[in-house]
Motif scaffolding. Structure first.
Motif, mmCIF file in Angstrom:
data_model
loop_
_atom_site.group_PDB
_atom_site.id
_atom_site.type_symbol
_atom_site.label_atom_id
_atom_site.label_comp_id
_atom_site.label_asym_id
_atom_site.label_seq_id
_atom_site.Cartn_x
_atom_site.Cartn_y
_atom_site.Cartn_z
ATOM 1 N N GLU A 49 0.801 -1.226 0.000
ATOM 2 C CA GLU A 49 0.000 0.000 0.000
ATOM 3 C C GLU A 49 0.832 1.273 0.000
ATOM 4 N N SER A 66 -1.213 1.380 -5.351
ATOM 5 C CA SER A 66 -2.274 1.331 -4.345
ATOM 6 C C SER A 66 -2.889 2.701 -4.099
ATOM 7 N N ALA A 94 -10.804 -1.201 -2.710
ATOM 8 C CA ALA A 94 -9.652 -0.332 -2.445
ATOM 9 C C ALA A 94 -10.090 1.020 -1.899
#
Length: 218
Positions: A75, A80, A88
């Motif tokens: 992340e 990300s 997400a």
């Protein structure tokens, strides 16, 4: 919605894609006063002085952190940061607050005031995320639901509440920022053209339809 709302502006960048805008420039874009064009000046004008925002803090640029609980996904990387899709999107509020907790001295508990119940709500503290400009050219502002929406933090028995998270990229102008905060704080909906849904929009004189010009609420 009346009164003055404290606003925390969280600057969070990917480990592999640093931001370019300085915190000082972004602070002026949000909170500049007098002749400066800013979100704060705009809200004061359109409400005739009945609603405004004040700076809780504009963080320095924090760096996204990997979540060890999600093996195979990093992340901290730009993939990300810019990743879309509901799974997400809803997780980003918690990920964002964890970075503030680990990398800054910000005290969320200071805003637990009405009532003092161990929880900071969106009415007590508004929160927006500024991220590095997306090189793919995708939308530079959005508001999405958060899950979990009650996030544990230091000094609060319950945590900080983020039911919807507003975000803009570092190049977003004050009009786009105002548009996204009107979603989050005032619960206004988009009124722009939706070709697939057959909706023509309300035209260029509503900030909920366009954010290219300094227009008022219609």
């Amino acid at each position: 919605v009346l009164g003055t709302r404290p606003l925390l502006v969280i600057l969070l960048q990917a480990r592999d894609r640093p931001a370019a805008a300085s915190p000082a420039v972004l602070q002026q874009r949000f909170f500049g006063v007098g002749t400066n064009e800013s979100v704060a000046t705009y809200f004061n004008e359109i409400s005739y002085g009945r609603f405004g925002i004040r700076e809780a803090w504009v963080t320095p640029w924090l760096t996204a952190e990997d979540n060890p609980g999600t093996p195979g996904v990093d992340e901290s990387l730009s993939g990300s940061v810019y990743k879309g899709g509901r799974e997400a999107e809803v997780a980003k509020a918690q990920w964002l607050i964890r970075a503030v907790e680990s990398q800054s001295p910000f005290d969320f508990a200071r805003f637990d005031v009405n009532p003092r119940d161990g929880r900071v709500t969106g009415e007590e503290l508004a929160i927006i995320w500024v991220y590095p400009a997306d090189p793919t050219g995708s939308a530079n502002g959005r508001v999405r639901d958060a899950d979990p929406w009650l996030i544990p933090v230091r000094g609060l028995s319950q945590g900080v509440e983020i039911r919807t998270l507003a975000r803009v990229d570092e190049n977003a102008n004050w009009r786009t920022i105002a548009h996204e905060l009107l979603h989050q704080i005032h619960k206004l909906g988009d009124l722009y053209v939706d070709v697939s849904g057959g909706y023509p929009g309300v035209g260029p004189y509503s900030i909920m339809c366009v954010s290219s010009g300094p227009v008022h609420l219609d």
